[in-house]
Design a protein around this motif. Sequence first.
Motif, PDB file in Angstrom:
ATOM      1  N   MET A   1     -17.684  17.026 -17.624  1.00  0.00           N
ATOM      2  CA  MET A   1     -17.063  15.667 -17.425  1.00  0.00           C
ATOM      3  C   MET A   1     -16.934  15.489 -16.067  1.00  0.00           C
ATOM      4  SD  MET A   1     -13.955  13.505 -19.149  1.00  0.00           S
ATOM      5  CE  MET A   1     -14.910  12.935 -20.585  1.00  0.00           C
ATOM      6  N   GLN A   2     -17.247  14.181 -15.492  1.00  0.00           N
ATOM      7  CA  GLN A   2     -16.785  13.818 -14.055  1.00  0.00           C
ATOM      8  C   GLN A   2     -15.455  13.133 -14.036  1.00  0.00           C
ATOM      9  OE1 GLN A   2     -19.380  14.253 -11.605  1.00  0.00           O
ATOM     10  NE2 GLN A   2     -20.652  15.293 -12.988  1.00  0.00           N
ATOM     11  N   ILE A   3     -14.921  13.194 -12.869  1.00  0.00           N
ATOM     12  CA  ILE A   3     -13.588  12.728 -12.769  1.00  0.00           C
ATOM     13  C   ILE A   3     -13.750  11.122 -12.635  1.00  0.00           C
ATOM     14  CG2 ILE A   3     -12.633  14.758 -11.581  1.00  0.00           C
ATOM     15  CD1 ILE A   3     -12.610  13.228  -9.101  1.00  0.00           C
ATOM     16  N   SER A   4     -14.945  10.538 -12.539  1.00  0.00           N
ATOM     17  CA  SER A   4     -15.193   9.169 -12.323  1.00  0.00           C
ATOM     18  C   SER A   4     -14.951   8.539 -13.635  1.00  0.00           C
ATOM     19  CB  SER A   4     -16.476   8.815 -11.801  1.00  0.00           C
ATOM     20  OG  SER A   4     -17.515   9.633 -12.684  1.00  0.00           O
ATOM     21  N   SER A   5     -15.092   9.451 -14.763  1.00  0.00           N
ATOM     22  CA  SER A   5     -14.633   8.931 -16.164  1.00  0.00           C
ATOM     23  C   SER A   5     -13.334   8.361 -16.196  1.00  0.00           C
ATOM     24  CB  SER A   5     -15.054  10.117 -17.121  1.00  0.00           C
ATOM     25  OG  SER A   5     -16.458  10.459 -16.929  1.00  0.00           O
ATOM     26  N   PHE A   6     -12.451   9.228 -15.446  1.00  0.00           N
ATOM     27  CA  PHE A   6     -11.014   8.733 -15.817  1.00  0.00           C
ATOM     28  C   PHE A   6     -10.726   7.503 -14.435  1.00  0.00           C
ATOM     29  CE2 PHE A   6     -11.400  12.885 -17.655  1.00  0.00           C
ATOM     30  CZ  PHE A   6     -10.660  12.642 -18.675  1.00  0.00           C
ATOM     31  N   LEU A   7     -11.412   7.396 -13.648  1.00  0.00           N
ATOM     32  CA  LEU A   7     -11.339   6.302 -12.724  1.00  0.00           C
ATOM     33  C   LEU A   7     -10.723   4.940 -13.176  1.00  0.00           C
ATOM     34  CD1 LEU A   7     -11.135   6.286  -9.453  1.00  0.00           C
ATOM     35  CD2 LEU A   7     -13.113   4.952  -9.593  1.00  0.00           C
ATOM     36  N   PHE A   8      -9.533   4.817 -12.668  1.00  0.00           N
ATOM     37  CA  PHE A   8      -8.834   3.254 -12.577  1.00  0.00           C
ATOM     38  C   PHE A   8      -9.107   2.653 -11.336  1.00  0.00           C
ATOM     39  CE2 PHE A   8      -5.480   0.202 -13.246  1.00  0.00           C
ATOM     40  CZ  PHE A   8      -5.624  -0.167 -14.306  1.00  0.00           C
ATOM     41  N   PRO A   9     -10.265   1.718 -11.297  1.00  0.00           N
ATOM     42  CA  PRO A   9     -10.890   1.272  -9.983  1.00  0.00           C
ATOM     43  C   PRO A   9      -9.693   0.477  -8.816  1.00  0.00           C
ATOM     44  CG  PRO A   9     -11.788  -0.099 -11.774  1.00  0.00           C
ATOM     45  CD  PRO A   9     -10.663   0.805 -12.371  1.00  0.00           C
ATOM     46  N   LYS A  10      -9.819   0.595  -8.031  1.00  0.00           N
ATOM     47  CA  LYS A  10      -9.119  -0.124  -6.773  1.00  0.00           C
ATOM     48  C   LYS A  10      -8.710  -1.568  -7.146  1.00  0.00           C
ATOM     49  CE  LYS A  10      -9.045  -1.228  -1.874  1.00  0.00           C
ATOM     50  NZ  LYS A  10      -9.809  -0.894  -0.607  1.00  0.00           N
ATOM     51  N   ASP A  11      -9.963  -2.247  -7.643  1.00  0.00           N
ATOM     52  CA  ASP A  11      -9.491  -3.628  -7.759  1.00  0.00           C
ATOM     53  C   ASP A  11      -8.623  -3.934  -8.844  1.00  0.00           C
ATOM     54  OD1 ASP A  11     -11.474  -2.897  -9.986  1.00  0.00           O
ATOM     55  OD2 ASP A  11     -12.714  -4.686  -9.586  1.00  0.00           O
ATOM     56  N   LYS A  12      -8.361  -2.927  -9.664  1.00  0.00           N
ATOM     57  CA  LYS A  12      -7.151  -3.072 -10.737  1.00  0.00           C
ATOM     58  C   LYS A  12      -5.881  -2.305 -10.501  1.00  0.00           C
ATOM     59  CE  LYS A  12     -10.587  -3.506 -14.368  1.00  0.00           C
ATOM     60  NZ  LYS A  12     -11.098  -3.135 -15.648  1.00  0.00           N
ATOM     61  N   VAL A  13      -5.885  -1.664  -9.216  1.00  0.00           N
ATOM     62  CA  VAL A  13      -4.628  -0.921  -8.824  1.00  0.00           C
ATOM     63  C   VAL A  13      -3.957  -1.596  -7.663  1.00  0.00           C
ATOM     64  CG1 VAL A  13      -3.845   1.206  -7.834  1.00  0.00           C
ATOM     65  CG2 VAL A  13      -5.717   1.160  -9.330  1.00  0.00           C
ATOM     66  N   ALA A  14      -2.533  -1.769  -7.977  1.00  0.00           N
ATOM     67  CA  ALA A  14      -1.908  -2.262  -6.808  1.00  0.00           C
ATOM     68  C   ALA A  14      -1.509  -1.200  -5.910  1.00  0.00           C
ATOM     69  CB  ALA A  14      -0.427  -2.773  -7.302  1.00  0.00           C
ATOM     70  N   PHE A  15      -1.684  -1.541  -4.585  1.00  0.00           N
ATOM     71  CA  PHE A  15      -1.553  -0.768  -3.279  1.00  0.00           C
ATOM     72  C   PHE A  15      -0.862  -1.696  -2.271  1.00  0.00           C
ATOM     73  CE2 PHE A  15      -5.848  -2.398  -3.178  1.00  0.00           C
ATOM     74  CZ  PHE A  15      -5.838  -2.940  -1.977  1.00  0.00           C
ATOM     75  N   ILE A  16      -0.380  -0.775  -1.178  1.00  0.00           N
ATOM     76  CA  ILE A  16      -0.123  -1.561  -0.259  1.00  0.00           C
ATOM     77  C   ILE A  16      -0.800  -1.031   1.444  1.00  0.00           C
ATOM     78  CG2 ILE A  16       2.549  -1.822  -0.934  1.00  0.00           C
ATOM     79  CD1 ILE A  16       3.442   0.477   0.654  1.00  0.00           C
ATOM     80  N   THR A  17      -0.656  -1.919   2.289  1.00  0.00           N
ATOM     81  CA  THR A  17      -1.261  -1.287   3.326  1.00  0.00           C
ATOM     82  C   THR A  17      -0.288  -0.959   4.498  1.00  0.00           C
ATOM     83  OG1 THR A  17      -1.046  -3.688   4.259  1.00  0.00           O
ATOM     84  CG2 THR A  17      -3.155  -3.045   2.895  1.00  0.00           C
ATOM     85  N   SER A  18      -0.691   0.115   5.380  1.00  0.00           N
ATOM     86  CA  SER A  18       0.011   0.310   6.356  1.00  0.00           C
ATOM     87  C   SER A  18       0.796  -0.679   7.319  1.00  0.00           C
ATOM     88  CB  SER A  18      -0.604   1.575   7.257  1.00  0.00           C
ATOM     89  OG  SER A  18      -1.737   1.038   7.639  1.00  0.00           O
ATOM     90  N   SER A  19       0.129  -1.597   7.440  1.00  0.00           N
ATOM     91  CA  SER A  19       0.810  -2.892   8.075  1.00  0.00           C
ATOM     92  C   SER A  19       1.808  -3.715   7.399  1.00  0.00           C
ATOM     93  CB  SER A  19      -0.429  -3.654   8.609  1.00  0.00           C
ATOM     94  OG  SER A  19      -1.073  -4.582   7.586  1.00  0.00           O
ATOM     95  N   MET A  20       2.169  -3.216   6.238  1.00  0.00           N
ATOM     96  CA  MET A  20       3.070  -4.107   5.759  1.00  0.00           C
ATOM     97  C   MET A  20       4.724  -3.538   5.878  1.00  0.00           C
ATOM     98  SD  MET A  20       1.901  -4.285   1.773  1.00  0.00           S
ATOM     99  CE  MET A  20       0.947  -5.801   1.205  1.00  0.00           C
ATOM    100  N   SER A  21       5.559  -4.284   5.614  1.00  0.00           N
ATOM    101  CA  SER A  21       7.256  -3.792   5.998  1.00  0.00           C
ATOM    102  C   SER A  21       7.517  -3.265   4.752  1.00  0.00           C
ATOM    103  CB  SER A  21       7.731  -5.137   6.196  1.00  0.00           C
ATOM    104  OG  SER A  21       8.041  -6.109   5.023  1.00  0.00           O
ATOM    105  N   MET A  22       8.849  -2.770   4.954  1.00  0.00           N
ATOM    106  CA  MET A  22       9.611  -2.102   3.861  1.00  0.00           C
ATOM    107  C   MET A  22       9.913  -2.995   2.678  1.00  0.00           C
ATOM    108  SD  MET A  22      12.981  -0.153   4.141  1.00  0.00           S
ATOM    109  CE  MET A  22      13.936   0.564   3.056  1.00  0.00           C
ATOM    110  N   LYS A  23      10.307  -4.433   3.145  1.00  0.00           N
ATOM    111  CA  LYS A  23      10.493  -5.627   2.253  1.00  0.00           C
ATOM    112  C   LYS A  23       9.405  -5.900   1.357  1.00  0.00           C
ATOM    113  CE  LYS A  23      12.597  -9.457   0.846  1.00  0.00           C
ATOM    114  NZ  LYS A  23      12.163  -9.723  -0.562  1.00  0.00           N
ATOM    115  N   GLU A  24       8.116  -5.973   2.171  1.00  0.00           N
ATOM    116  CA  GLU A  24       6.941  -6.267   1.187  1.00  0.00           C
ATOM    117  C   GLU A  24       6.475  -5.182   0.452  1.00  0.00           C
ATOM    118  OE1 GLU A  24       4.186  -8.950   4.274  1.00  0.00           O
ATOM    119  OE2 GLU A  24       4.679  -6.956   5.043  1.00  0.00           O
ATOM    120  N   ALA A  25       6.563  -3.777   0.538  1.00  0.00           N
ATOM    121  CA  ALA A  25       6.580  -2.704  -0.126  1.00  0.00           C
ATOM    122  C   ALA A  25       7.386  -2.792  -1.390  1.00  0.00           C
ATOM    123  CB  ALA A  25       6.496  -1.399   0.699  1.00  0.00           C
ATOM    124  N   MET A  26       8.651  -3.043  -0.845  1.00  0.00           N
ATOM    125  CA  MET A  26       9.661  -2.904  -2.232  1.00  0.00           C
ATOM    126  C   MET A  26       9.412  -4.114  -3.182  1.00  0.00           C
ATOM    127  SD  MET A  26      13.750  -3.446  -2.156  1.00  0.00           S
ATOM    128  CE  MET A  26      14.056  -1.807  -1.614  1.00  0.00           C
TER     129      MET A  26
END
Length: 134
Positions: free
Chosen positions: A1-26
């Motif tokens: 089995m490939q690990i791609s079978s378990f992938l929850f894709p980026k377009d469905k995942v919340a993430f933050i960027t390194s340019s965000m502030s602590m407040k935005e991350a929170m």
Amino acid sequence: MQISSFLFPKDKVAFITSSMSMKEAMDQLEHHHYSAIPIIDDDGKYIGTLSEGDLLWKLKNTPGLTFDNMQQVPVTEIKKRIHNECVSINAQMEDMLALAADQNFVPVVNNDRVFIGIIRRKDIIAYYTKNITD
């Protein structure tokens, strides 16, 4: 089995960027009911995971830092107390499973280390629970 079978894709995942502030991350953690969130840089590459604990320790250990001025603190200035390893989409299942044992999710990257999604530990457990045979 490939690990791609378990992938929850980026377009469905919340993430933050390194340019965000602590407040935005929170705000992102609160909005998505996450206890940790992947961080990607301006090129889309995975650079780490920020946890609620990281935010709490930063707030506790920074004199003068309050909820009112967290907007001034870049995410890049927050020490990450736990290093969540990422895995290549081409990695072996064993590599991914070893990481999932210690992390709620495993960030997945392509060959250029660009973030493409996560593998959630709960999905792995659900799969193996459903498919275990005596």
